[in-house]
Design a protein around this motif. Structure first.
Motif: not given
Length: 166
Positions: A82-86, A88-112
């Motif tokens: 993500i840092d290397l894609l500075e 290419q802001p469109n790709e950087q944003k897509k990857l960053s958003d997807l990673c944040d979504r995955l992180r949130h999902t993993l946190d939710e799974m950990s809680a359950v």
């Protein structure tokens, strides 16, 4: 880049499926439904196997990207990507958003999973309590009989609580 995004999306989708299975598992634990618990565990193993394959695929895609970018494949992570894609802001944003979504999902799974761990510990404590209670109901107390050396013989009373021969 599209391969990496696709793999991460698939991982997030399968982790979501695991969250659903873990929620079903929680209900089965509460109900004490062993059969359903066994079925859910088998499904979880299948999803986990898929996730392991996706992880391997993601590592391969990152290694390929590292070669193209002249980076070390061992140290290139998605966050570093993500840092290397500075530039290419469109790709950087897509990857960053997807990673944040995955992180949130993993946190939710950990809680359950933590909830399920606590429920299983409590269920095991209850089973141990029931077993101890059952054993104590079936065990009669020792008699106060002593041998000639004044040692307790350790004889037990009969298993019935009432002796009709008196």
């Amino acid at each position: 880049m599209d391969d990496l995004l696709d793999v991460i999306e698939q991982e997030e989708k399968h982790y979501r499926k695991l969250i659903g299975l873990s929620t079903d598992k929680k209900n089965a634990i509460i109900k004490g439904d062993i059969r359903t618990l066994e079925d859910i565990t088998n499904e979880e193993q299948d999803v986990t196997s898929i996730l392991k394959n996706l992880e391997t695929k993601r590592s391969g895609v990152l290694a390929d990207m590292a070669d193209v970018l002249g980076q070390d494949a061992e140290t290139l992570t998605v966050r570093k990507m993500i840092d290397l894609l500075e530039k290419q802001p469109n790709e950087q944003k897509k990857l960053s958003d997807l990673c944040d979504r995955l992180r949130h999902t993993l946190d939710e799974m950990s809680a359950v999973n933590e909830q399920n761990r606590v429920l299983l510990e409590q269920a095991l404590e209850m089973v141990n309590f029931d077993l101890t209670l059952f054993k104590s109901l079936r065990q009669a107390p020792e008699t106060a009989n002593y041998d000639k050396n004044a040692y307790n013989t350790g004889e037990l009373l009969g298993s019935s609580g009432f002796d009709a021969k008196q």
